[in-house]
Design an enzyme around this catalytic site. Structure first.
Site, PDB file in Angstrom:
ATOM      1  CB  CYS A   1      12.574  10.049   7.853  1.00 28.46           C
ATOM      2  SG  CYS A   1      13.289   8.614   7.037  1.00 28.46           S
TER       3      CYS A   1
ATOM      4  CD  GLU B   1       9.953  13.753  10.271  1.00 29.57           C
ATOM      5  OE1 GLU B   1      10.854  13.070   9.719  1.00 29.57           O
ATOM      6  OE2 GLU B   1       8.856  13.272  10.612  1.00 29.57           O
TER       7      GLU B   1
ATOM      8  CD  GLU C   1      12.620   4.846   8.346  1.00 29.86           C
ATOM      9  OE1 GLU C   1      12.457   5.996   8.824  1.00 29.86           O
ATOM     10  OE2 GLU C   1      12.714   4.605   7.142  1.00 29.86           O
TER      11      GLU C   1
ATOM     12  CE  LYS D   1      -3.065   3.226   1.018  1.00 32.99           C
ATOM     13  NZ  LYS D   1      -2.072   4.331   1.096  1.00 32.99           N
TER      14      LYS D   1
END
Length: 474
Positions: A282, A376, A248, A174
């Site tokens: 990331c 972030e 992750e 997905k």
């Protein structure tokens, strides 16, 4: 153009006919219509994967035969590099030439590595007591749900798919809703490579489809890369069925530049760490800490290099910085330039560009508690802060709930080892950035996730280790 699911060996529309538009971030126009999965489509994909695992040849093949087909898959990906590169560029705005020359070969290498690793990995055998022999079998786990992000759509999907397939599992992939195209292409290429029907299925759509997939009790493993918020929801879904989960998640990477660093090296790699993929990484080194003795010189060089980066059309080979991947994400990133998010920091260079562009942005004098320093951002915004002694730099680097990546720039061997050991991070790069060795574990700590993948760590996640102890009569 119509982008469809690949389920059970066929490219198909959604059962209810639902679709959505795939938006090109550069033109801000729809360039394709995408099938939008409902619960019924997810059910069909999981059923196809389950049947292929329970009844099909894939988990029963030898490692060499599976490896041969995975190498053929990699060959086809390289042959279709231009198509895959264009899909990456049009889906999320990254420079197409870089995607074709970098992301596609690395993605193909994922399949080559894990095809060979599964074939060559040695099963552990323990020394025998008299009349006894113990060894470990690594047997495929079953159906894997792989949920991949939009920032490296192809490469991060293949990090998951390759080891899962190499160890004999079947997969339902997905991808993120904003970047479905490359996932649909590799679903088709897998069939062309001779991988049996139902072994690799792709379902396209939004988070509701991902939620249905990760809650399905027929799924035996869940691997996810994405935000920490979604990761928590997936962990909860996996816990309900006692399904092992690998997560992750986000990051707020630190980058420590010491006064004994080679500044040419430090500036070059720090620019890549801050602004590659328009900062949508990331692992990005978005918190730069520079020792006071070299702070002014480093900052001057770093700003000049940032200002030299070319913004523009992803199809232009000279483009280094493309647009942000979506209007929603652009608005989120731009919000971090507001004074309430920067804490009154100084904008040395950068800021808003046209349309969905944000120029490489460097902030200084940023308060430690400012949201741009704590959260972030996932865009081309970097904070640069001086520090005095080594222990001060380590303390600042560790002042985050995340723990995915860190960098150290120093020509001192003892310092490099000492600081790398003191940093709370799953990955530390010394005098470089984002050099991935597929034999090594990859993952984070804290809000950056659970578990590790890579090499034997992928083997242990995507298999069920079985210990066999046999009595041998003399």
């Amino acid at each position: 153009m119509k982008i469809r699911h690949v389920i059970g060996g066929a490219e198909i529309d959604s059962a209810d006919g639902a679709t959505y538009d795939d938006i090109d971030p550069y033109t801000r126009q729809s360039y394709a219509t995408v099938a939008r999965a409902s619960a019924a489509d997810v059910d069909l994909a999981v059923a196809a994967a389950r049947k292929a695992y329970d009844e099909g040849p894939w988990p029963r093949m030898g490692f060499a035969e599976r490896g041969r087909l995975l190498h053929k898959f990699a060959d086809l990906m390289e042959e279709h590099a231009a198509e895959l590169g264009e899909a990456e560029g049009r889906d999320m705005g990254k420079p197409i030439a870089a995607a074709a020359s970098h992301d596609v070969p690395r993605s193909a290498q994922n399949f080559r590595f894990f095809a060979d690793h599964a074939r060559l990995a040695v099963a552990e055998a323990l020394p025998s007591d008299i009349g006894m022999h113990t060894y470990t079998r690594y047997e495929s786990a079953g159906v894997v749900a792989a949920v991949s992000p939009w920032n490296f759509p192809l490469m991060l999907a293949t990090w998951k798919i390759a080891p899962a397939l190499a160890w004999g599992n079947t997969v339902v992939l997905k991808p993120a809703e904003d970047t479905p195209h490359s996932a649909a292409i590799i679903g088709r290429l897998a069939l062309e490579a001779g991988i049996p029907e139902g072994v690799l299925n792709t379902v396209l759509g939004f988070g509701d489809a991902g939620a249905v997939l990760t809650r399905d009790p027929r799924v035996d493993r869940i691997t996810f890369t994405g935000s920490s918020v979604t990761g928590r929801a997936i962990a909860t879904a996996g816990a309900a069925n006692l399904t092992p989960v690998s997560l992750e998640l986000g990051g707020k990477g630190s980058n420590l530049v010491f006064d004994d660093a080679n500044l040419d090296v430090a500036v070059d790699w720090s620019i890549r760490a801050a602004f590659s993929n328009t900062g949508q990484v990331c692992l990005a080194g978005s918190r730069l800490y520079v020792q006071r003795g070299v702070y002014d010189e480093f900052l001057s060089r770093f700003v000049a290099a940032a200002e030299a980066m070319t913004l523009g059309d992803p199809s232009d080979p000279s483009t280094a910085i493309g647009p942000l991947a979506s209007e929603k994400h652009h608005d989120k990133v731009v919000g971090y330039l507001e004074p309430e998010k920067t804490g009154g920091a100084t904008v040395v260079t950068g800021g808003l560009g046209e349309d969905w562009f944000v120029r490489p942005t460097v902030l200084t004098e940023v308060p430690a508690d400012a949201p741009v320093q704590r959260e972030e951002v996932f865009g081309p915004i970097v904070t640069v802060t001086p520090f005095e002694a080594e222990e001060d730099g380590v303390r600042l680097a560790n002042d985050t709930p995340y723990g995915l990546s860190a960098m150290v720039f120093s020509d001192g061997l003892h310092r490099a080892h000492r600081v790398a050991g003191a940093l709370r991070s799953g990955n530390v790069w010394v005098n470089c950035f984002f050099v991935r060795d597929l034999r090594a574990p990859f993952g984070g700590v804290g809000d950056s996730g659970w578990g590790r993948e890579g090499g034997n760590f992928s083997r242990e996640f995507f298999t069920e280790p079985k210990t066999v102890t046999m009595r041998i009569d003399g």
